[in-house]
Structure formats: C-alpha cells, structure tokens
Design an enzyme around this catalytic site. Sequence first.
Site, PDB file in Angstrom:
ATOM      1  N   ARG A 184      22.617  18.455 -22.513  1.00 16.28           N
ATOM      2  CA  ARG A 184      21.275  19.007 -22.265  1.00 16.28           C
ATOM      3  C   ARG A 184      21.006  19.109 -20.772  1.00 16.28           C
ATOM      4  O   ARG A 184      20.365  20.053 -20.310  1.00 16.28           O
ATOM      5  CB  ARG A 184      20.209  18.146 -22.954  1.00 16.28           C
ATOM      6  CG  ARG A 184      20.168  18.400 -24.449  1.00 16.28           C
ATOM      7  CD  ARG A 184      19.481  17.291 -25.189  1.00 16.28           C
ATOM      8  NE  ARG A 184      18.089  17.135 -24.817  1.00 16.28           N
ATOM      9  CZ  ARG A 184      17.415  15.981 -24.926  1.00 16.28           C
ATOM     10  NH1 ARG A 184      18.026  14.902 -25.357  1.00 16.28           N
ATOM     11  NH2 ARG A 184      16.170  15.933 -24.609  1.00 16.28           N
TER      12      ARG A 184
ATOM     13  N   ARG B  54      14.947   5.720 -24.602  1.00 21.56           N
ATOM     14  CA  ARG B  54      13.933   6.517 -25.288  1.00 21.56           C
ATOM     15  C   ARG B  54      14.128   6.444 -26.805  1.00 21.56           C
ATOM     16  O   ARG B  54      15.231   6.538 -27.305  1.00 21.56           O
ATOM     17  CB  ARG B  54      14.033   7.962 -24.816  1.00 21.56           C
ATOM     18  CG  ARG B  54      12.933   8.818 -25.344  1.00 21.56           C
ATOM     19  CD  ARG B  54      12.721   9.984 -24.447  1.00 21.56           C
ATOM     20  NE  ARG B  54      13.559  11.104 -24.850  1.00 21.56           N
ATOM     21  CZ  ARG B  54      13.341  12.344 -24.427  1.00 21.56           C
ATOM     22  NH1 ARG B  54      12.367  12.598 -23.598  1.00 21.56           N
ATOM     23  NH2 ARG B  54      14.119  13.309 -24.821  1.00 21.56           N
TER      24      ARG B  54
ATOM     25  N   ARG C  66      12.253  28.465 -20.889  1.00 23.03           N
ATOM     26  CA  ARG C  66      13.493  27.831 -20.451  1.00 23.03           C
ATOM     27  C   ARG C  66      14.445  28.831 -19.834  1.00 23.03           C
ATOM     28  O   ARG C  66      15.453  28.426 -19.245  1.00 23.03           O
ATOM     29  CB  ARG C  66      14.173  27.168 -21.639  1.00 23.03           C
ATOM     30  CG  ARG C  66      13.859  25.683 -21.806  1.00 23.03           C
ATOM     31  CD  ARG C  66      14.755  25.169 -22.889  1.00 23.03           C
ATOM     32  NE  ARG C  66      14.869  23.745 -23.016  1.00 23.03           N
ATOM     33  CZ  ARG C  66      13.959  22.929 -23.535  1.00 23.03           C
ATOM     34  NH1 ARG C  66      12.786  23.400 -23.872  1.00 23.03           N
ATOM     35  NH2 ARG C  66      14.214  21.652 -23.687  1.00 23.03           N
TER      36      ARG C  66
ATOM     37  N   LYS D  41       8.206  14.744 -18.737  1.00 17.54           N
ATOM     38  CA  LYS D  41       7.428  15.968 -18.980  1.00 17.54           C
ATOM     39  C   LYS D  41       6.588  15.863 -20.255  1.00 17.54           C
ATOM     40  O   LYS D  41       5.419  16.244 -20.265  1.00 17.54           O
ATOM     41  CB  LYS D  41       8.409  17.132 -19.059  1.00 17.54           C
ATOM     42  CG  LYS D  41       7.845  18.473 -19.388  1.00 17.54           C
ATOM     43  CD  LYS D  41       8.920  19.535 -19.183  1.00 17.54           C
ATOM     44  CE  LYS D  41      10.192  19.248 -19.959  1.00 17.54           C
ATOM     45  NZ  LYS D  41      10.126  19.596 -21.383  1.00 17.54           N
TER      46      LYS D  41
ATOM     47  N   ARG E 145      16.456   9.524 -30.823  1.00 16.71           N
ATOM     48  CA  ARG E 145      16.416  10.930 -31.218  1.00 16.71           C
ATOM     49  C   ARG E 145      17.854  11.417 -31.278  1.00 16.71           C
ATOM     50  O   ARG E 145      18.653  11.073 -30.416  1.00 16.71           O
ATOM     51  CB  ARG E 145      15.645  11.711 -30.145  1.00 16.71           C
ATOM     52  CG  ARG E 145      14.637  12.668 -30.696  1.00 16.71           C
ATOM     53  CD  ARG E 145      13.782  13.198 -29.578  1.00 16.71           C
ATOM     54  NE  ARG E 145      14.445  14.266 -28.837  1.00 16.71           N
ATOM     55  CZ  ARG E 145      13.881  14.907 -27.817  1.00 16.71           C
ATOM     56  NH1 ARG E 145      12.667  14.583 -27.424  1.00 16.71           N
ATOM     57  NH2 ARG E 145      14.513  15.860 -27.192  1.00 16.71           N
TER      58      ARG E 145
HETATM   59  P1  ADP Z   1      13.928  18.006 -23.773  1.00 15.83           P
HETATM   60  O1  ADP Z   1      13.503  16.640 -24.196  1.00 15.83           O
HETATM   61  O2  ADP Z   1      15.391  18.171 -23.543  1.00 15.83           O
HETATM   62  O3  ADP Z   1      13.070  18.591 -22.677  1.00 15.83           O
HETATM   63  P2  ADP Z   1      12.672  19.519 -25.908  1.00 15.83           P
HETATM   64  O4  ADP Z   1      12.076  18.461 -26.747  1.00 15.83           O
HETATM   65  O5  ADP Z   1      11.759  20.365 -25.060  1.00 15.83           O
HETATM   66  O6  ADP Z   1      13.845  18.908 -25.035  1.00 15.83           O
HETATM   67  O7  ADP Z   1      13.549  20.521 -26.814  1.00 15.83           O
HETATM   68  C1  ADP Z   1      14.573  20.030 -27.650  1.00 15.83           C
HETATM   69  C2  ADP Z   1      15.536  21.159 -28.024  1.00 15.83           C
HETATM   70  O8  ADP Z   1      14.808  22.250 -28.623  1.00 15.83           O
HETATM   71  C3  ADP Z   1      16.266  21.798 -26.845  1.00 15.83           C
HETATM   72  O9  ADP Z   1      17.432  21.058 -26.488  1.00 15.83           O
HETATM   73  C4  ADP Z   1      16.576  23.186 -27.384  1.00 15.83           C
HETATM   74  O10 ADP Z   1      17.698  23.165 -28.258  1.00 15.83           O
HETATM   75  C5  ADP Z   1      15.360  23.520 -28.221  1.00 15.83           C
HETATM   76  N1  ADP Z   1      14.324  24.257 -27.462  1.00 15.83           N
HETATM   77  C6  ADP Z   1      13.054  23.826 -27.174  1.00 15.83           C
HETATM   78  N2  ADP Z   1      12.380  24.750 -26.475  1.00 15.83           N
HETATM   79  C7  ADP Z   1      13.226  25.788 -26.295  1.00 15.83           C
HETATM   80  C8  ADP Z   1      13.122  27.057 -25.633  1.00 15.83           C
HETATM   81  N3  ADP Z   1      12.006  27.432 -24.992  1.00 15.83           N
HETATM   82  N4  ADP Z   1      14.200  27.880 -25.655  1.00 15.83           N
HETATM   83  C9  ADP Z   1      15.325  27.531 -26.281  1.00 15.83           C
HETATM   84  N5  ADP Z   1      15.501  26.357 -26.913  1.00 15.83           N
HETATM   85  C10 ADP Z   1      14.469  25.496 -26.942  1.00 15.83           C
END
Ligand code: ADP
Length: 220
Positions: free
Chosen positions: A173, A125, A90, A15, A162
């Site tokens: 997650r 990653r 989310r 994504k 990360r």
């Molecule tokens: P991923 O790689 O899991 O898609 P992101 O980089 O989008 O994760 O987000 C990393 C972390 O930031 C999430 O695991 C969450 O803790 C927090 N986070 C990001 N966007 C949101 C959101 N819209 N609502 C709640 N938490 C969020």
Amino acid sequence: MALNLVLIGPPGSGKGTQSVRIAEKYGIPHISTGDILRAAVRDGTPLGQQVEATLASGGLVGDALMTDLVRARLSAPDLRQGFVLDGFPRTVAQAQALDTIVTPPLVVVLIDAADEEIVRRMGLRRICASCGLTQAVSADPESNGDEPHDPCPYCGGLLVRRQDDEPETVRRRLATYAQYAEPVIAYYRDRPTFGAVDGLRPASEVTALLAALIERRAPR
Ligand code: ADP
C-alpha cells in the site's frame, strides 16, 4: 459557507482519525471511501464482491467505479454544510473528476508522514470486528502484535488486525501511495486552497494545525 475538504496522506498517517475529528468539529459528514468499500465487502454486496480481491492485495480500485461511487455519495442532501473526503482522490483522473463534481472552494490538505513511522504505527492498528472502528493498541516491544487485546472500548467487540494491515500488504500500500500520490499532490499544490501538516506530531496537535489551516483557507 460550506466546507468541502479533502484529506490526503499515506496509509497510517492518521488521516482517518483526523477526518473523524474535523468532521465532528465542523458538524459535517466524514466520507471514507475505504470504509465504504470495506462495509460493502463485509456485507457481501455486489460492489463488495467486485472489490474484495483488490482491497486484500493493497492495489487500487478502478477510477470509473470509484468516481461513480463518490459522485453518488456527494449528491446526497446531507452535505449542504460540506464534507470531509478521506481516501479520494487517489489518482489524477479522480482529482479531475472531483473538480467536475464539487463546487469550489475545495480545500485540500496533505497529512505527511515518513514510511518508517507508518510501518511502526500500522503494526499497532486494529479494527473492531463488530463496529468497524479503527484504533491503536499499546506498543509492547516484546510482542509481535498478534496476541489478544482488550475488547473494543466502544462496543466490547473483538479487536483484530485489518486484513490489509498485514506487514506485507502495508508495504504494497505504501508503494501504491508513493506511485499515485505525488501526481495528485502536484495537481493541487499551486492552488491557494492547498496546505500541508506534519502527521508525525501528536494527534491533538495535528487536529489543531488542521483546524488553523482550514480557517485560513476557508474562513467560516
Ligand atoms: P488507507 O488506510 O491505506 O489510507 P483506505 O482505508 O482509504 O486505505 O482504503 C483501503 C483500500 O480501499 C485501498 O487500499 C484501495 O484498495 C481501496 N480504495 C479506497 N479508496 C480508493 C480510491 N479512491 N481509489 C481506488 N481505490 C481505493
């Protein structure tokens, strides 16, 4: 017409990569809530201090905080041509809030991928400790992925895992995604501006599928 695009997909679905490519293709900003939160943690801002433990645990930051953050970002003047929103909404509460912030049409695309492939990809990653760019390192079947790698191809910085890509956190997650994403997808599914693409195809194919879908959902 502006392209207001939301990409939804499990962690590791590609994504983030696809968001960057689509934003570049259409010349619109890529807004990643994960990137915004990680930058805040890195810079030690009040927001960063507030969300640091949540990010490290793989759980979700609260809806009110996230909605305020996105509302503020989406009111900036650089979004007249549209945006690619990555990581938000989310939850259904966030999706409802987004409908009050954005002028339709809102194009929503799901990038789908199965859990086993995600766990494999996340093991490969890395993020650059200097410029923050996310990238994949090559798969070495003999390695557990913890050896040093070549430097960042963009800035020469150190590539590290990360913190929330540790296998245990990845599993949490994915569980969080499974719990929250289904209702969000159901919220959008019946809209004519919703679509889905298969995230297991090679990245360039996914980009082409996404672009084709976007052109159909929001002719430009
Ligand atoms: P991923 O790689 O899991 O898609 P992101 O980089 O989008 O994760 O987000 C990393 C972390 O930031 C999430 O695991 C969450 O803790 C927090 N986070 C990001 N966007 C949101 C959101 N819209 N609502 C709640 N938490 C969020």
